[in-house]
Design a protein around this motif. Sequence first.
Motif, PDB file in Angstrom:
ATOM      1  N   ASP A  75       0.864  -1.179   0.000  1.00 55.21           N
ATOM      2  CA  ASP A  75       0.000   0.000   0.000  1.00 55.21           C
ATOM      3  C   ASP A  75       0.903   1.232   0.000  1.00 55.21           C
ATOM      4  OD1 ASP A  75      -1.966   1.880   0.302  1.00 55.21           O
ATOM      5  OD2 ASP A  75      -2.693   1.133   2.226  1.00 55.21           O
ATOM      6  N   ILE A  76       1.342   1.604  -1.190  1.00 55.88           N
ATOM      7  CA  ILE A  76       2.350   2.647  -1.338  1.00 55.88           C
ATOM      8  C   ILE A  76       1.700   4.029  -1.463  1.00 55.88           C
ATOM      9  CG2 ILE A  76       4.269   3.416  -2.792  1.00 55.88           C
ATOM     10  CD1 ILE A  76       4.782   0.407  -3.331  1.00 55.88           C
ATOM     11  N   ASN A  77       0.421   4.054  -1.742  1.00 56.17           N
ATOM     12  CA  ASN A  77      -0.333   5.303  -1.838  1.00 56.17           C
ATOM     13  C   ASN A  77       0.229   6.273  -2.869  1.00 56.17           C
ATOM     14  OD1 ASN A  77      -2.721   5.338  -0.041  1.00 56.17           O
ATOM     15  ND2 ASN A  77      -1.167   4.712   1.453  1.00 56.17           N
ATOM     16  N   LEU A  78       0.707   5.723  -3.966  1.00 59.36           N
ATOM     17  CA  LEU A  78       1.062   6.504  -5.150  1.00 59.36           C
ATOM     18  C   LEU A  78       0.253   5.895  -6.287  1.00 59.36           C
ATOM     19  CD1 LEU A  78       4.922   6.809  -4.696  1.00 59.36           C
ATOM     20  CD2 LEU A  78       3.232   8.630  -4.427  1.00 59.36           C
ATOM     21  N   ASP A  79      -0.641   6.660  -6.850  1.00 55.22           N
ATOM     22  CA  ASP A  79      -1.627   6.143  -7.797  1.00 55.22           C
ATOM     23  C   ASP A  79      -1.048   5.992  -9.205  1.00 55.22           C
ATOM     24  OD1 ASP A  79      -3.927   5.392  -9.106  1.00 55.22           O
ATOM     25  OD2 ASP A  79      -5.004   7.264  -8.742  1.00 55.22           O
ATOM     26  N   SER A  80      -0.990   4.758  -9.672  1.00 53.44           N
ATOM     27  CA  SER A  80      -0.529   4.517 -11.046  1.00 53.44           C
ATOM     28  C   SER A  80      -1.677   4.581 -12.049  1.00 53.44           C
ATOM     29  CB  SER A  80       0.152   3.153 -11.144  1.00 53.44           C
ATOM     30  OG  SER A  80      -0.787   2.135 -10.897  1.00 53.44           O
ATOM     31  N   TYR A  81      -2.908   4.528 -11.563  1.00 54.56           N
ATOM     32  CA  TYR A  81      -4.068   4.618 -12.455  1.00 54.56           C
ATOM     33  C   TYR A  81      -4.198   6.035 -13.013  1.00 54.56           C
ATOM     34  CZ  TYR A  81      -8.662   3.183 -14.189  1.00 54.56           C
ATOM     35  OH  TYR A  81      -9.720   2.847 -14.978  1.00 54.56           O
ATOM     36  N   HIS A  82      -3.834   7.006 -12.190  1.00 55.53           N
ATOM     37  CA  HIS A  82      -3.765   8.417 -12.580  1.00 55.53           C
ATOM     38  C   HIS A  82      -2.355   8.893 -12.221  1.00 55.53           C
ATOM     39  CE1 HIS A  82      -8.031   7.669 -11.403  1.00 55.53           C
ATOM     40  NE2 HIS A  82      -8.239   8.216 -12.591  1.00 55.53           N
ATOM     41  N   PRO A  83      -1.350   8.509 -13.019  1.00 53.33           N
ATOM     42  CA  PRO A  83       0.046   8.766 -12.621  1.00 53.33           C
ATOM     43  C   PRO A  83       0.350  10.251 -12.415  1.00 53.33           C
ATOM     44  CG  PRO A  83      -0.054   7.416 -14.613  1.00 53.33           C
ATOM     45  CD  PRO A  83      -1.449   7.856 -14.310  1.00 53.33           C
ATOM     46  N   SER A  84       1.090  10.502 -11.358  1.00 51.57           N
ATOM     47  CA  SER A  84       1.512  11.855 -11.027  1.00 51.57           C
ATOM     48  C   SER A  84       3.033  11.926 -11.141  1.00 51.57           C
ATOM     49  CB  SER A  84       1.100  12.183  -9.590  1.00 51.57           C
ATOM     50  OG  SER A  84       1.790  11.319  -8.704  1.00 51.57           O
ATOM     51  N   LYS A  85       3.580  13.094 -10.932  1.00 48.77           N
ATOM     52  CA  LYS A  85       5.023  13.253 -10.902  1.00 48.77           C
ATOM     53  C   LYS A  85       5.616  12.390  -9.782  1.00 48.77           C
ATOM     54  CE  LYS A  85       8.737  16.663 -10.347  1.00 48.77           C
ATOM     55  NZ  LYS A  85       9.592  15.678  -9.738  1.00 48.77           N
ATOM     56  N   ASP A  86       4.937  12.327  -8.628  1.00 50.56           N
ATOM     57  CA  ASP A  86       5.426  11.525  -7.506  1.00 50.56           C
ATOM     58  C   ASP A  86       5.509  10.047  -7.882  1.00 50.56           C
ATOM     59  OD1 ASP A  86       5.607  13.793  -5.927  1.00 50.56           O
ATOM     60  OD2 ASP A  86       3.633  13.488  -5.010  1.00 50.56           O
ATOM     61  N   PHE A  87       4.468   9.536  -8.553  1.00 44.90           N
ATOM     62  CA  PHE A  87       4.499   8.130  -8.977  1.00 44.90           C
ATOM     63  C   PHE A  87       5.619   7.914  -9.992  1.00 44.90           C
ATOM     64  CE2 PHE A  87       3.431   4.708 -11.892  1.00 44.90           C
ATOM     65  CZ  PHE A  87       3.345   3.650 -10.987  1.00 44.90           C
ATOM     66  N   ASN A  88       5.740   8.811 -10.949  1.00 46.43           N
ATOM     67  CA  ASN A  88       6.790   8.663 -11.968  1.00 46.43           C
ATOM     68  C   ASN A  88       8.186   8.762 -11.361  1.00 46.43           C
ATOM     69  OD1 ASN A  88       4.963   8.206 -14.028  1.00 46.43           O
ATOM     70  ND2 ASN A  88       4.737  10.381 -14.451  1.00 46.43           N
ATOM     71  N   ASP A  89       8.374   9.636 -10.365  1.00 49.31           N
ATOM     72  CA  ASP A  89       9.660   9.710  -9.658  1.00 49.31           C
ATOM     73  C   ASP A  89       9.969   8.390  -8.950  1.00 49.31           C
ATOM     74  OD1 ASP A  89       9.977  12.331 -10.488  1.00 49.31           O
ATOM     75  OD2 ASP A  89       9.437  13.212  -8.535  1.00 49.31           O
ATOM     76  N   PHE A  90       8.953   7.815  -8.321  1.00 50.80           N
ATOM     77  CA  PHE A  90       9.128   6.537  -7.619  1.00 50.80           C
ATOM     78  C   PHE A  90       9.495   5.430  -8.607  1.00 50.80           C
ATOM     79  CE2 PHE A  90       7.205   2.768  -5.380  1.00 50.80           C
ATOM     80  CZ  PHE A  90       8.169   2.684  -4.397  1.00 50.80           C
ATOM     81  N   LYS A  91       8.801   5.420  -9.736  1.00 48.57           N
ATOM     82  CA  LYS A  91       9.082   4.437 -10.784  1.00 48.57           C
ATOM     83  C   LYS A  91      10.535   4.564 -11.272  1.00 48.57           C
ATOM     84  CE  LYS A  91       6.722   3.368 -14.893  1.00 48.57           C
ATOM     85  NZ  LYS A  91       5.615   3.547 -15.796  1.00 48.57           N
ATOM     86  N   GLU A  92      11.000   5.785 -11.451  1.00 52.16           N
ATOM     87  CA  GLU A  92      12.382   6.017 -11.886  1.00 52.16           C
ATOM     88  C   GLU A  92      13.385   5.571 -10.826  1.00 52.16           C
ATOM     89  OE1 GLU A  92      13.147   9.980 -13.321  1.00 52.16           O
ATOM     90  OE2 GLU A  92      11.322   9.955 -14.547  1.00 52.16           O
TER      91      GLU A  92
END
Length: 141
Positions: A75-92
């Motif tokens: 439960d990381i609470n970074l939404d990949s369904y509606h990706p944000s900069k925070d999710f994309n930073d985490f992915k990187e």
Amino acid sequence: MRQETQLPRQEYTEVDRSDKHIEICGVKWLNGDEIYIILVCVRSPTGDLILFYNGIYSVLSSMFTLSVKIILCGDINLDSYHPSKDFNDFKELLAIFGLEYRNSWPTSVTNTSLSTIDNIFTNVTTSGTCCVLDNTFSDHR
């Protein structure tokens, strides 16, 4: 002939950076010559993202080698369904360790919204499929 999987020992790791920012635990599984590390992580939606990123980076840095297979989920609470900069930073950040995003199904569904805040990242390369099971007793699937 059935081959038994040897589980000589399990190692648990915990990083305490305040439960608001990150909670993480894991198990190391030895399967013949293969090493798997399964990490389960929880991050509060109001937690400090920098502390969270630093905690994840610290844990992964301490155990990463090219031969180790890692599964990071929770439960990381970074939404990949509606990706944000925070999710994309985490992915990187996770891409540094060869971890790729695997779940594209909504994991939190209400009458008015869909989100995928429970995520799975891995460097395990198999032809398996990721799916979400509805357990019917939680707001998360």
